[in-house]
Design a protein around this motif. Structure first.
Motif, PDB file in Angstrom:
ATOM      1  N   ALA A   1      -9.228   7.744 -14.362  1.00  0.00           N
ATOM      2  CA  ALA A   1      -8.822   8.969 -15.339  1.00  0.00           C
ATOM      3  C   ALA A   1      -7.466   9.589 -14.800  1.00  0.00           C
ATOM      4  O   ALA A   1      -6.864  10.159 -15.494  1.00  0.00           O
ATOM      5  N   TYR A   2      -7.232   9.351 -13.245  1.00  0.00           N
ATOM      6  CA  TYR A   2      -6.208  10.143 -12.855  1.00  0.00           C
ATOM      7  C   TYR A   2      -4.999   9.027 -12.792  1.00  0.00           C
ATOM      8  O   TYR A   2      -3.718   9.438 -12.920  1.00  0.00           O
ATOM      9  N   THR A   3      -5.178   7.622 -12.528  1.00  0.00           N
ATOM     10  CA  THR A   3      -4.311   6.794 -12.108  1.00  0.00           C
ATOM     11  C   THR A   3      -3.941   5.774 -13.349  1.00  0.00           C
ATOM     12  O   THR A   3      -3.141   5.054 -13.424  1.00  0.00           O
ATOM     13  N   GLY A   4      -4.712   5.998 -14.461  1.00  0.00           N
ATOM     14  CA  GLY A   4      -4.434   5.117 -15.705  1.00  0.00           C
ATOM     15  C   GLY A   4      -4.966   3.910 -15.700  1.00  0.00           C
ATOM     16  O   GLY A   4      -5.044   2.894 -16.360  1.00  0.00           O
ATOM     17  N   GLY A   5      -5.682   3.488 -14.495  1.00  0.00           N
ATOM     18  CA  GLY A   5      -6.366   1.995 -14.112  1.00  0.00           C
ATOM     19  C   GLY A   5      -5.515   0.882 -14.370  1.00  0.00           C
ATOM     20  O   GLY A   5      -4.321   1.057 -13.891  1.00  0.00           O
ATOM     21  N   PHE A   6      -6.074  -0.026 -15.091  1.00  0.00           N
ATOM     22  CA  PHE A   6      -5.287  -1.191 -14.951  1.00  0.00           C
ATOM     23  C   PHE A   6      -3.940  -0.786 -16.128  1.00  0.00           C
ATOM     24  O   PHE A   6      -3.116  -1.703 -16.019  1.00  0.00           O
TER      25      PHE A   6
ATOM     26  N   ALA B   1       0.808  -1.071   0.063  1.00  0.00           N
ATOM     27  CA  ALA B   1       0.055  -0.056  -0.031  1.00  0.00           C
ATOM     28  C   ALA B   1       0.939   1.330   0.167  1.00  0.00           C
ATOM     29  O   ALA B   1       0.651   2.229  -0.661  1.00  0.00           O
ATOM     30  N   PHE B   2       1.891   1.275   0.803  1.00  0.00           N
ATOM     31  CA  PHE B   2       2.911   2.282   0.969  1.00  0.00           C
ATOM     32  C   PHE B   2       3.491   2.453  -0.270  1.00  0.00           C
ATOM     33  O   PHE B   2       3.702   3.723  -0.673  1.00  0.00           O
ATOM     34  N   PHE B   3       4.131   1.543  -0.947  1.00  0.00           N
ATOM     35  CA  PHE B   3       4.999   1.373  -1.971  1.00  0.00           C
ATOM     36  C   PHE B   3       4.328   1.928  -3.215  1.00  0.00           C
ATOM     37  O   PHE B   3       4.590   3.084  -3.923  1.00  0.00           O
ATOM     38  N   GLY B   4       3.029   1.371  -3.298  1.00  0.00           N
ATOM     39  CA  GLY B   4       2.010   1.930  -4.362  1.00  0.00           C
ATOM     40  C   GLY B   4       1.890   3.539  -4.061  1.00  0.00           C
ATOM     41  O   GLY B   4       1.768   4.365  -5.136  1.00  0.00           O
ATOM     42  N   ALA B   5       1.358   3.986  -3.065  1.00  0.00           N
ATOM     43  CA  ALA B   5       1.227   5.355  -2.529  1.00  0.00           C
ATOM     44  C   ALA B   5       2.390   6.175  -3.023  1.00  0.00           C
ATOM     45  O   ALA B   5       2.150   7.152  -3.777  1.00  0.00           O
ATOM     46  N   GLY B   6       3.473   5.816  -2.869  1.00  0.00           N
ATOM     47  CA  GLY B   6       4.656   6.704  -3.265  1.00  0.00           C
ATOM     48  C   GLY B   6       4.785   6.637  -4.892  1.00  0.00           C
ATOM     49  O   GLY B   6       5.186   7.715  -5.362  1.00  0.00           O
ATOM     50  N   ALA B   7       4.651   5.437  -5.422  1.00  0.00           N
ATOM     51  CA  ALA B   7       4.821   5.277  -6.786  1.00  0.00           C
ATOM     52  C   ALA B   7       3.668   6.120  -7.548  1.00  0.00           C
ATOM     53  O   ALA B   7       4.173   6.832  -8.601  1.00  0.00           O
ATOM     54  N   TYR B   8       2.560   5.988  -6.975  1.00  0.00           N
ATOM     55  CA  TYR B   8       1.396   6.765  -7.689  1.00  0.00           C
ATOM     56  C   TYR B   8       1.633   8.155  -7.657  1.00  0.00           C
ATOM     57  O   TYR B   8       1.305   9.272  -8.437  1.00  0.00           O
ATOM     58  N   THR B   9       2.225   8.722  -6.308  1.00  0.00           N
ATOM     59  CA  THR B   9       2.480  10.461  -6.138  1.00  0.00           C
ATOM     60  C   THR B   9       3.322  10.665  -7.212  1.00  0.00           C
ATOM     61  O   THR B   9       3.088  11.721  -7.874  1.00  0.00           O
ATOM     62  N   VAL B  10       4.428   9.912  -7.328  1.00  0.00           N
ATOM     63  CA  VAL B  10       5.504  10.443  -8.529  1.00  0.00           C
ATOM     64  C   VAL B  10       4.834  10.391  -9.897  1.00  0.00           C
ATOM     65  O   VAL B  10       4.761  11.238 -10.560  1.00  0.00           O
ATOM     66  N   GLY B  11       4.082   9.159 -10.091  1.00  0.00           N
ATOM     67  CA  GLY B  11       3.492   8.904 -11.266  1.00  0.00           C
ATOM     68  C   GLY B  11       2.352  10.157 -11.664  1.00  0.00           C
ATOM     69  O   GLY B  11       2.492  10.554 -12.886  1.00  0.00           O
ATOM     70  N   MET B  12       1.484  10.242 -10.843  1.00  0.00           N
ATOM     71  CA  MET B  12       0.469  11.347 -11.462  1.00  0.00           C
ATOM     72  C   MET B  12       1.194  12.759 -11.335  1.00  0.00           C
ATOM     73  O   MET B  12       0.565  13.267 -12.112  1.00  0.00           O
ATOM     74  N   LEU B  13       1.973  12.994 -10.475  1.00  0.00           N
ATOM     75  CA  LEU B  13       2.385  14.561 -10.557  1.00  0.00           C
ATOM     76  C   LEU B  13       3.157  14.619 -12.081  1.00  0.00           C
ATOM     77  O   LEU B  13       3.167  15.653 -12.467  1.00  0.00           O
ATOM     78  N   ALA B  14       3.989  13.284 -12.520  1.00  0.00           N
ATOM     79  CA  ALA B  14       4.688  13.628 -13.615  1.00  0.00           C
ATOM     80  C   ALA B  14       3.781  13.569 -14.987  1.00  0.00           C
ATOM     81  O   ALA B  14       3.866  14.316 -15.855  1.00  0.00           O
ATOM     82  N   LYS B  15       2.801  12.500 -14.825  1.00  0.00           N
ATOM     83  CA  LYS B  15       1.961  12.287 -16.098  1.00  0.00           C
ATOM     84  C   LYS B  15       1.150  13.397 -16.241  1.00  0.00           C
ATOM     85  O   LYS B  15       0.746  13.930 -17.445  1.00  0.00           O
TER      86      LYS B  15
END
Lengths: 399, 332, 290
Positions: free
Chosen positions: B142-147, B71-85
């Motif tokens: 819409a924000y996370t790109g889903g699957f 959960a924390f790994f993903g939270a960090g990954a998506y933070t970086v991902g969403m900010l960048a994308k």
């Protein structure tokens, strides 16, 4: 003495040059283990069968398949595999990709690697726009979805439809394609039901119950090929939806040849639209299916994934021959633009603009014939392009 | 006088640098030089080590058995991902810090609520929290790109100079190695500090710690939050190194794998993460090229054997052998 | 009347799904409550049982019911052996070791099944009598679902009687509530554990075979549905047959209703609900306070 050395050097140089022109390395990435193992096997067999049946087309070159396991649709493994194929194995061509997420994740590496990449299954429509080196010989979800929407309205005279789809991008693609075609031909989609994720086969009963309550003319279902499809057919029969007058339609994923016979009588009456099934009655397919059964067993059957591998290999061999073994990516793309081939699925062509496949779509109905389930072709649309890119919808629009 | 007893000396010297401690770092640098074509794989191993170190903090030191650390790994990954994308922010170092902060917030929130429970209940709660996050990420496609996830993340060059090349991940490797080093130094210092000692006390004998008056719950929550922060940083660098994020970062598969890795290497010993991650990923990468299905069978057997006979993984076996080797000398 | 048919179909569908969950999970709840052992391989036993049943039907031509009996017996026997040889060594071990051991065991099971049967889904051929629809007055519904509900009721009644009225049932209840006391009363705990474990795994096998119609049967089964089984057990409370029963029904119906009326939510609501329930009552809805 010097003459001898010169002769030996010349001979060495010739064999070296000849050897380089002889061997072409194709890096194949497929999920050989994990949940996609049976799909990987189908594509793999399709590729190998093409090479086996057409040695004259390959000669004098040698095609070496370097096979790597991507294990899952997670994307990370696919990236590492593709990167290693390019930098360690130094392949000349990339091929494979069952899962769309893997193809999407690999795109930047493919672009950086500057090698021809042949997609043999992944069906999300906009994948080919993600890298200029992607060429697809399988299908786009829009091929079948759009064609079926049109056929449902025009040929089956349906006015209302409910769409059930597995909640992941190919499912959403299918929904969008069907809805656009169906509604532009006078139909109305009265309900859209996301039916769980692609990871596990859910119990479809509640979703189908909801669809049944809406009483549509047709129930369009998209689920990933494999176990989902068998559960769909079973639930459709168990809830008595056919008796209620609701026809089950969908892309050919729900009547995948490898699962069709196990569904038995429950599958009768299903109407599907797809670019290939093993019961297609053209000469090329008869030869293909016969060779397949001889090579892999009489109880086995090819399906649309196998044909994706078969045609993909045909494209690669064509490129190798045309470029005389020196597969430069840009020249390869040029060669494949407008490339035509007589595939077991009928005549196919690679669209020069989108690098995606153009092919026939067949409307089929499942019937019982000679004690087995047979898919009877009841309609055909020629030379179907991927409507998503044709009409520049959403992510398919050129960037 | 007081320093002469060997036990006291051992206790006082726990934090000192052992002679073999620089070895993993030397090896990592050597890898860079010797295997320049395997840097993609190497980067993946380094990120996994950092993730396993974060889990060790929670599991090995605070004693929280969790199947939901992804959960924390993903939270960090998506933070970086969403900010960048979405074009909001793509400078790598600050994004990474943000990733750690977001993950820490998730850790704090869930820790405060969940760490009241123990046993199966805690296990289930951590699992469900992670699954909940995964479903939410899927819903918010819409924000996370889903699957399909967020691909081709436009990460800015490191320090404005060093670019992240997808085909030749040299920059990624050294960047990840540096982050791993810094985080590890932090965790090691924490573990040998009085705070860390109290954690060991909580793990070994909670009742006594309560009796001594130590703020047990507070310590656990702080430890859990820090562990979440490090896990979030691991997720963030994973996203940056791969220029890609998807639901797999939040999945049970990833959470279970890191647990297995820590068990393999040995938990509560910090370096267990290194050995476990290296061993697991090497085996996975090279064995599955040869014997795909047998890989799962072999892993299962290994786990069963470790659980039955080698109670603390490879380092545990190593420590037991070391002790046995030294024993005859002491008594003679 | 339309509303009645709607509610009836939702209830029937949900309860049937819940029954499958119950039959598989009841063994897990009892063994976890009795032995305090986190057995993540329970889904694996359900899977192995399902495969044994399919094998008996396909290769030996056994009927559906005899195959179910076969699956139960074979899985119970096999699990008893595993329990004596391996599980028993870990009863006093740390929770982490138990988790690791059972994960390893599941991997072995999955690999073994993949190597023997292949990765595809194995269809279970239901006897013709159980297929199709049945008329229930208010509505017509899937025969198999109705049959499952009936079977589930019979099983829960049987188990309840077994626990409340038999000596062994009393022994198990005693051991679940206070093991040391039970031991000091002369109850042979080792034998009790083995018998209970075997029975629980046999039940899982039964659930695997009966539920294959809904949940399918492939090598990933052991892990795919594990989370659901664990949720049912955690929410129901360890060691309580009635607890598991109600929790399974609750989750089955809730899942069905949510999927039908709010399919966009996915499994989100189930997870959220589980978290809320476990935070409110960590011992489960019906479990004993620790």
């Amino acid at each position: 003495m010097i003459k001898r050395i010169a002769a030996v050097l010349a001979a060495l140089a010739l064999t070296a040059a000849g050897a380089e022109a002889q061997e072409v390395k194709v890096g194949v990435n497929l999920p050989y283990t994990g949940i996609g193992a049976e799909f990987a096997q189908l594509v793999d067999r399709g590729m190998e069968l093409y090479l086996k049946l057409n040695p004259d087309k390959v000669r004098p070159y040698k095609i070496t398949l370097i096979k790597r396991d991507v294990k899952d649709p997670g994307g990370a493994n696919a990236k590492i595999v593709v990167q290693e194929l390019l930098t360690q194995d130094n392949v000349d061509v990339l091929a494979g990709w069952i899962y769309s997420p893997n193809a999407i994740a690999s795109a930047p590496i493919v672009t950086a690697g500057k090698k021809l990449a042949v997609i043999m299954n992944a069906g999300t429509a906009h994948i080919t726009t993600l890298s200029p080196y992607y060429v697809r010989t399988s299908f786009s979800m829009w091929h079948a979805g759009y064609a079926l929407g049109e056929a449902a309205a025009k040929l089956m005279h349906a006015k209302t439809a409910v769409v059930g789809y597995t909640d992941f991008p190919p499912g959403k693609d299918s929904l969008a394609a069907f809805k656009r075609a169906f509604e532009s031909h006078g139909g109305k989609v009265v309900d859209e039901i996301p039916m769980g994720s692609a990871g596990a086969v859910p119990d479809f009963t509640p979703f189908f119950q909801r669809a049944k309550d809406k009483k549509p003319d047709v129930f369009f279902v998209f689920v990933p090929a494999g176990d989902h499809a068998a559960a769909v057919v079973k639930t459709y029969a168990a809830l008595g939806m056919r008796e209620a007058g609701i026809r089950l339609i969908g892309p050919g994923d729900i009547t995948q040849d490898t699962k069709l016979q196990a569904m038995g009588a429950a599958a009768v009456g299903l109407v599907t639209m797809h670019h290939y099934h093993a019961d297609l009655e053209n000469a090329e397919n008869k030869r293909f299916v016969e060779a397949w059964k001889k090579e892999y067993g009489a109880a086995t059957t090819p399906d649309f994934m196998a044909v994706g591998g078969y045609d993909g290999m045909a494209a690669i061999v064509y490129v190798v021959q045309t470029l005389k073994g020196k597969v430069d990516a840009d020249k390869a793309l040029e060669a494949l633009k407008g490339w035509k081939f007589n595939s077991p699925r009928g005549p196919i062509m690679i669209d020069p603009v989108t690098r995606d496949i153009v092919m026939n779509e067949y409307l089929s109905e499942a019937v019982m014939k000679d004690g087995r389930v047979f898919q009877k072709v009841i309609g055909r649309i020629d030379a179907v392009k991927d409507a998503c890119k044709e009409q520049k919808i959403g992510p398919c629009a050129p960037k | 006088m007081r320093d002469e007893h060997p036990a006291a000396r051992a206790l006082a010297g726990r934090h000192r640098l052992r002679p073999w401690e620089p070895i993993p770092w030397v090896l990592a640098l050597a890898w860079y030089v010797v295997f320049p074509k395997h840097l993609g794989f190497g980067t993946e191993v380094l990120v996994t080590i950092l993730f396993a170190v974060s889990l060790d903090l929670a599991l090995g030191y605070a004693g929280v058995v969790t199947l939901g650390h992804a959960a924390f790994f993903g939270a960090g990954a998506y933070t970086v991902g969403m900010l960048a994308k979405h074009g909001v922010w793509n400078e790598p170092i600050t994004s990474l810090l943000l990733a750690g902060l977001v993950a820490a917030a998730v850790g704090l929130g869930s820790g405060l609520v969940l760490l009241r429970t123990r046993g199966l209940t805690l296990l289930m709660l951590t699992l469900c929290t992670m699954a909940l996050l995964e479903e939410t990420a899927n819903l918010g496609h819409a924000y996370t790109g889903g699957f399909d996830g967020l691909d081709s993340l436009p990460i800015a060059p490191l320090l404005g100079v060093f670019e992240f090349n997808p085909l030749y991940p040299r920059t990624q490797y050294l960047y990840v190695l540096t982050v791993l080093f810094l985080c590890f130094v932090f965790v090691r210092t924490l573990v040998h500090s009085p705070f860390g000692q109290s954690l060991t006390g909580i793990r070994e004998n909670t009742l006594r710690m309560h009796a001594v008056g130590a703020p047990v719950r507070a310590r656990l929550v702080v430890c859990y939050t820090l562990s979440a922060a490090v896990a979030g940083i691991a997720g963030g660098i994973w996203a940056q190194a791969n220029a890609y994020v998807n639901l797999g970062t939040l999945g049970l598969d990833r959470a279970a794998t890191v647990l297995i890795i820590l068990a393999l290497g040995g938990h509560g010993r910090l370096y267990g993460a290194f050995i476990g991650a290296a061993a697991y990923m090497m085996l996975s990468h090279f064995l599955s090229k040869i014997y795909p299905t047998a890989w799962q069978l072999g892993l299962g057997l290994l786990l069963v054997v470790i659980a039955l006979f080698a109670r603390n993984g490879i380092l545990g076996i190593g420590a037991a052998l070391w002790r046995r080797a030294r024993l005859p000398r002491a008594t003679s | 009347m339309i509303v009645g048919a709607d509610v009836a179909s939702v209830l029937l569908g949900g309860v049937a799904a819940g029954m499958v969950l119950f039959i598989v999970s009841v063994g897990l709840s009892i063994t976890m409550g009795l032995m305090g052992f986190v057995n993540l391989a329970h889904g694996g036993f359900a899977m192995l049982g399902g495969y044994a049943i399919v094998y008996a039907m396909k290769v030996w031509g056994l009927g559906f019911v005899p195959a179910l009996v076969f699956g139960f017996v074979v899985t119970a026997a096999g699990s008893a052996v595993l329990e004596r040889l391996l599980y028993a060594r870990l009863y006093k071990a740390a929770e982490l070791d138990q988790v690791l051991f059972t994960i390893g065991l599941v991997f072995i099971m999955i690999a073994a099944v993949t190597l023997w049967f292949g990765p595809e889904n194995q269809p279970v051929a239901l006897p013709a009598m159980l297929q199709g629809q049945i008329d229930l007055g208010i509505t017509r519904y899937r025969t198999y679902s109705v049959v499952l509900i009936a079977i589930g009721i019979v099983i829960v009644a049987g188990l309840w009687l077994g626990f409340e009225r038999t000596r062994m049932g009393a022994q198990i209840r005693a051991a679940v509530d206070n093991r040391r006391m039970a031991e000091s009363l002369g109850i042979n705990i080792d034998r009790l554990f083995t018998a209970t474990f075997a029975f629980g795994s046999g039940m899982a096998a039964l659930g695997g075979g009966l539920g294959a119609e809904f949940l399918g049967l492939d090598p990933q089964y052991a892990l795919k549905y594990l989370v659901y089984f664990l949720i049912v057990v955690a929410v129901g409370g360890l060691g309580r047959v009635t607890g598991v029963f109600y929790a399974a029904l609750l989750i089955g119906v809730l899942d069905f209703v949510l999927k039908k009326y709010l399919p966009q939510g996915g499994a989100l609501f189930i997870y959220a609900l589980t978290i809320l329930v476990l935070l409110w009552r960590p011992q489960g809805l019906f479990g004993a306070r620790a």
